[in-house]
Design a protein around this motif. Structure first.
Motif, PDB file in Angstrom:
ATOM      1  N   PHE A   1       0.832  -1.200   0.000  1.00 52.90           N
ATOM      2  CA  PHE A   1       0.000   0.000   0.000  1.00 52.90           C
ATOM      3  C   PHE A   1       0.870   1.256   0.000  1.00 52.90           C
ATOM      4  CE2 PHE A   1      -2.396   3.367   2.127  1.00 52.90           C
ATOM      5  CZ  PHE A   1      -3.528   3.416   1.329  1.00 52.90           C
ATOM      6  N   SER A   2       1.903   1.263   0.816  1.00 54.73           N
ATOM      7  CA  SER A   2       2.797   2.424   0.923  1.00 54.73           C
ATOM      8  C   SER A   2       3.525   2.686  -0.392  1.00 54.73           C
ATOM      9  CB  SER A   2       3.811   2.209   2.039  1.00 54.73           C
ATOM     10  OG  SER A   2       3.156   2.067   3.269  1.00 54.73           O
ATOM     11  N   ASN A   3       3.993   1.640  -1.045  1.00 57.02           N
ATOM     12  CA  ASN A   3       4.672   1.817  -2.328  1.00 57.02           C
ATOM     13  C   ASN A   3       3.735   2.450  -3.355  1.00 57.02           C
ATOM     14  OD1 ASN A   3       7.292   0.949  -1.703  1.00 57.02           O
ATOM     15  ND2 ASN A   3       6.701  -1.184  -1.922  1.00 57.02           N
ATOM     16  N   GLN A   4       2.479   2.056  -3.318  1.00 59.81           N
ATOM     17  CA  GLN A   4       1.477   2.643  -4.206  1.00 59.81           C
ATOM     18  C   GLN A   4       1.305   4.138  -3.900  1.00 59.81           C
ATOM     19  OE1 GLN A   4      -2.296   0.565  -4.049  1.00 59.81           O
ATOM     20  NE2 GLN A   4      -3.403   2.350  -4.769  1.00 59.81           N
ATOM     21  N   ILE A   5       1.216   4.471  -2.617  1.00 57.05           N
ATOM     22  CA  ILE A   5       1.067   5.872  -2.190  1.00 57.05           C
ATOM     23  C   ILE A   5       2.293   6.692  -2.612  1.00 57.05           C
ATOM     24  CG2 ILE A   5       0.999   7.382  -0.142  1.00 57.05           C
ATOM     25  CD1 ILE A   5      -1.653   6.024  -0.761  1.00 57.05           C
ATOM     26  N   ILE A   6       3.466   6.119  -2.459  1.00 55.55           N
ATOM     27  CA  ILE A   6       4.708   6.808  -2.818  1.00 55.55           C
ATOM     28  C   ILE A   6       4.713   7.142  -4.310  1.00 55.55           C
ATOM     29  CG2 ILE A   6       7.208   6.454  -3.071  1.00 55.55           C
ATOM     30  CD1 ILE A   6       7.010   4.934  -0.299  1.00 55.55           C
TER      31      ILE A   6
END
Length: 120
Positions: free
Chosen positions: A33-38
């Protein structure tokens, strides 16, 4: 006397109450999820470190060209702490910090227990 008006960026710190223990123990889902947000926010990841504890809680730090995102989970207390800081000498990333923090709050379906904003 000359005063420099430059502000490096916004640093947001939150403590969240999370009832879904799966979210507090699934570090891989959080990383994805964080990689997507980044990517969605045009940030550049330069490093990542994860530590999973015996009780499946986790600590993760994403080092960004723009600064960092860090999380520490405590499933035994149904809580986590999240730290989002973005700085950039070319633009003000304060709005991105707020959007990213809200996305994480939504991801965890969390209640905000504590919230601090520091203009660095």
């Amino acid at each position: 006397m000359h005063h420099n008006t430059y502000s490096p960026g916004l640093h947001k710190l939150v403590t969240l109450q999370v009832n879904n223990l799966e979210k507090l123990t699934n570090s891989l889902a959080f990383i994805n999820f964080s990689n997507q947000i980044i990517v969605e926010n045009g940030l550049e990841k330069v490093g990542e470190i994860t530590h999973n504890f015996e009780n499946n809680s986790f600590t993760i730090a994403f080092c960004l060209k723009e600064s960092h995102i860090c999380i520490h989970t405590w499933p035994e207390f149904k809580q986590l702490t999240l730290d989002v800081y973005l700085c950039n000498y070319l633009q003000d990333n304060s709005a991105k910090v707020k959007v990213i923090t809200e996305k994480f709050i939504e991801y965890f379906q969390a209640v905000v227990l504590k919230e601090f904003e520091i203009n660095r």
